[in-house]
Design an enzyme around this catalytic site. Structure first.
Site, PDB file in Angstrom:
ATOM      1  N   TYR A 139     -18.363  15.457 -14.428  1.00 33.69           N
ATOM      2  CA  TYR A 139     -18.187  14.007 -14.525  1.00 33.69           C
ATOM      3  C   TYR A 139     -19.124  13.342 -13.511  1.00 33.69           C
ATOM      4  O   TYR A 139     -19.071  13.649 -12.315  1.00 33.69           O
ATOM      5  CB  TYR A 139     -16.736  13.618 -14.270  1.00 33.69           C
ATOM      6  CG  TYR A 139     -16.561  12.134 -14.374  1.00 33.69           C
ATOM      7  CD1 TYR A 139     -16.549  11.501 -15.620  1.00 33.69           C
ATOM      8  CD2 TYR A 139     -16.470  11.341 -13.244  1.00 33.69           C
ATOM      9  CE1 TYR A 139     -16.439  10.131 -15.731  1.00 33.69           C
ATOM     10  CE2 TYR A 139     -16.357   9.959 -13.346  1.00 33.69           C
ATOM     11  CZ  TYR A 139     -16.342   9.363 -14.590  1.00 33.69           C
ATOM     12  OH  TYR A 139     -16.249   8.002 -14.688  1.00 33.69           O
ATOM     13  N   ASP A 149      -9.852  19.540 -12.787  1.00 33.43           N
ATOM     14  CA  ASP A 149      -9.932  18.257 -13.491  1.00 33.43           C
ATOM     15  C   ASP A 149      -9.826  18.568 -14.980  1.00 33.43           C
ATOM     16  O   ASP A 149     -10.770  19.066 -15.585  1.00 33.43           O
ATOM     17  CB  ASP A 149     -11.268  17.564 -13.167  1.00 33.43           C
ATOM     18  CG  ASP A 149     -11.442  16.228 -13.900  1.00 33.43           C
ATOM     19  OD1 ASP A 149     -10.668  15.953 -14.827  1.00 33.43           O
ATOM     20  OD2 ASP A 149     -12.375  15.479 -13.536  1.00 33.43           O
ATOM     21  N   ARG A 174       0.808  -1.222   0.000  1.00 35.20           N
ATOM     22  CA  ARG A 174       0.000   0.000   0.000  1.00 35.20           C
ATOM     23  C   ARG A 174       0.845   1.278   0.000  1.00 35.20           C
ATOM     24  O   ARG A 174       0.341   2.354  -0.260  1.00 35.20           O
ATOM     25  CB  ARG A 174      -0.977   0.010   1.179  1.00 35.20           C
ATOM     26  CG  ARG A 174      -2.076  -1.055   1.098  1.00 35.20           C
ATOM     27  CD  ARG A 174      -3.251  -0.706   2.003  1.00 35.20           C
ATOM     28  NE  ARG A 174      -2.818  -0.229   3.291  1.00 35.20           N
ATOM     29  CZ  ARG A 174      -2.693  -0.968   4.397  1.00 35.20           C
ATOM     30  NH1 ARG A 174      -3.021  -2.251   4.372  1.00 35.20           N
ATOM     31  NH2 ARG A 174      -2.288  -0.429   5.514  1.00 35.20           N
ATOM     32  N   LYS A 176      -7.625   7.741 -19.180  1.00 30.24           N
ATOM     33  CA  LYS A 176      -7.986   8.347 -20.455  1.00 30.24           C
ATOM     34  C   LYS A 176      -6.717   8.640 -21.272  1.00 30.24           C
ATOM     35  O   LYS A 176      -6.008   7.731 -21.613  1.00 30.24           O
ATOM     36  CB  LYS A 176      -8.832   9.595 -20.196  1.00 30.24           C
ATOM     37  CG  LYS A 176      -9.908   9.394 -19.091  1.00 30.24           C
ATOM     38  CD  LYS A 176     -11.023   8.461 -19.492  1.00 30.24           C
ATOM     39  CE  LYS A 176     -11.953   8.057 -18.356  1.00 30.24           C
ATOM     40  NZ  LYS A 176     -12.574   9.136 -17.613  1.00 30.24           N
TER      41      LYS A 176
END
Ligand SMILES: *Cc1c(COP(=O)(O)O)cnc(C)c1O
Length: 388
Positions: A107, A180, A55, A205
């Site tokens: 979004y 964003d 982690r 993306k």
């Protein structure tokens, strides 16, 4: 030519070479995948920093982070297992009762997360119409607002928000600006340089570009207690990007500049073709001079306009759905930023209650031959309207 010791390499060069990676032991020019879940202590029984357990992250992910930090001119970049887990960490970091300013339409996953947090009274949200700085300013509450969230260009209508102006408004209210810019990757838009405190990209993306991972890239201008807390949330939730996916991301980013340039050119060709078309009501693309955000986009996206656009189809909702159904080159799929072109009927995907034009088709333009893309949409529209 004279030697110039201060000469800086272009970003395109550094990214194509994954920061000129060379394995010190073998000379390999491709970084390895580090899949380990745990790390052995050294001979003194001390932890070999910086990793102790999965982690914490790993060297493959750290290399991808260094590439994005370079692209973004960031102090630090954190990679998450998805864009959403990065956004959720930012929302979770906010102190209870924090006031947040968000676009009305954005979004859908982030909006959903914001609404859940607001319903539980963890945060308070005020919305503004995307791109409207007057409304954005009116939505802020000096001293109370902790975060102003900008998505630009903004899903799925592609409104453009002036990041530099939004940063001034946010900072005047004592808030941080989160940008964003997934739709226009850092080869075009460098939000931190424009004044944002956090720059975010769903690396699923354009950064990756091949539709084979999910990843979220969060970069900051300045580290500090809030940033440390976001990193801690990533650690405690175990949402660090895994090494295999980081490796694919590094590989994808090597061609980022090429892909984005081609997608932008293709999108411009498609937008121009359908700007005046008997079956199309409107084309939303910041690259068209008629777009209200065109001038800001020109500066903010470095003369390119990206590969995302939306078409409002004439007729009724079924005509739009049929157009998506009849495409043979475009995939009828969600997501964006890959080498392959995608088309989606946004209302079907976002669900009832999401404020979107019922005849809006969102296109993610890939790197194919532009004539094939235009022909495909033409034949799909012809079929979709053949009965009406
Ligand atoms: C896809 C996307 C996200 C979410 O990222 P995931 O990687 O899908 O979790 C956030 N914002 C925008 C603008 C996106 O397109």
């Amino acid at each position: 030519m004279a030697t110039d010791n201060n000469r800086k390499q272009a970003l395109a060069t550094q990214i194509a070479q994954a920061l000129h990676y060379v394995d010190q032991e073998t000379g390999a020019v491709v970084p390895p995948i580090q899949p380990t879940a745990t790390y052995a202590r050294d001979a003194d029984y001390a932890i070999r920093k910086p990793y102790w357990y999965r982690r914490d992250g790993n060297q493959t992910t750290a290399h991808a982070e260094a590439m994005i930090a370079m692209l973004e001119d960031a102090t630090e970049t954190l990679l998450f297992a998805s864009g959403m887990s990065a956004c959720s960490a930012v929302i979770e970091q906010l102190a209870p009762g924090a006031h947040v300013v968000i676009p009305e339409v954005m979004y859908h996953g982030v909006l959903h997360q914001m609404q859940i947090s607001a319903e539980k009274q963890r945060i308070e949200i005020t919305s503004y119409q995307a791109g409207d700085l007057t409304q954005l300013e009116a939505a802020t509450r000096p001293g109370k607002t902790k975060l102003v969230w900008v998505e630009t260009p903004n899903n799925p209508n592609w409104e453009v928000t002036d990041i530099a102006a939004a940063a001034k408004i946010a900072h005047a209210a004592g808030a941080k600006l989160f940008a964003d810019c997934t739709g226009t990757p850092p080869t075009m838009t460098r939000a931190l340089a424009l004044g944002a405190d956090y720059s975010f990209h769903s690396a699923t993306k354009y950064l990756n570009g091949h539709s084979d991972i999910t990843a979220g890239a969060l970069s900051c201008k300045e580290t500090g207690p809030e940033w440390e807390e976001i990193a801690l949330i990533r650690n405690l939730h175990g949402t660090v990007l895994h090494s295999q996916d980081a490796w694919l991301l590094i590989r994808g980013m090597r061609t980022l500049f090429l892909r984005v340039e081609r997608a932008s050119k293709n999108a411009m060709a498609v937008a121009r073709h359908f700007a005046d078309h008997p079956h199309i009501e409107a084309v939303h693309y910041p690259g068209l001079p008629s777009h209200p955000g065109h001038e800001i986009a020109r500066v903010q996206t470095d003369g390119q306009f990206g590969g995302m656009l939306s078409l409002i189809v004439k007729g009724d909702e079924q005509n739009a759905i049929d157009t998506a159904r009849y495409c043979q080159v475009f995939y009828p799929a969600t997501s964006l930023g890959g080498v392959e072109s995608l088309i989606e009927h946004r209302k079907t995907v976002s669900g009832e209650g999401f404020p979107v034009h019922p005849s809006l088709l969102r296109l993610s333009i890939g790197i194919e031959d532009p004539d094939d893309l235009i022909y495909d949409l033409e034949q799909a529209l012809t079929q979709a309207f053949s009965g009406s």
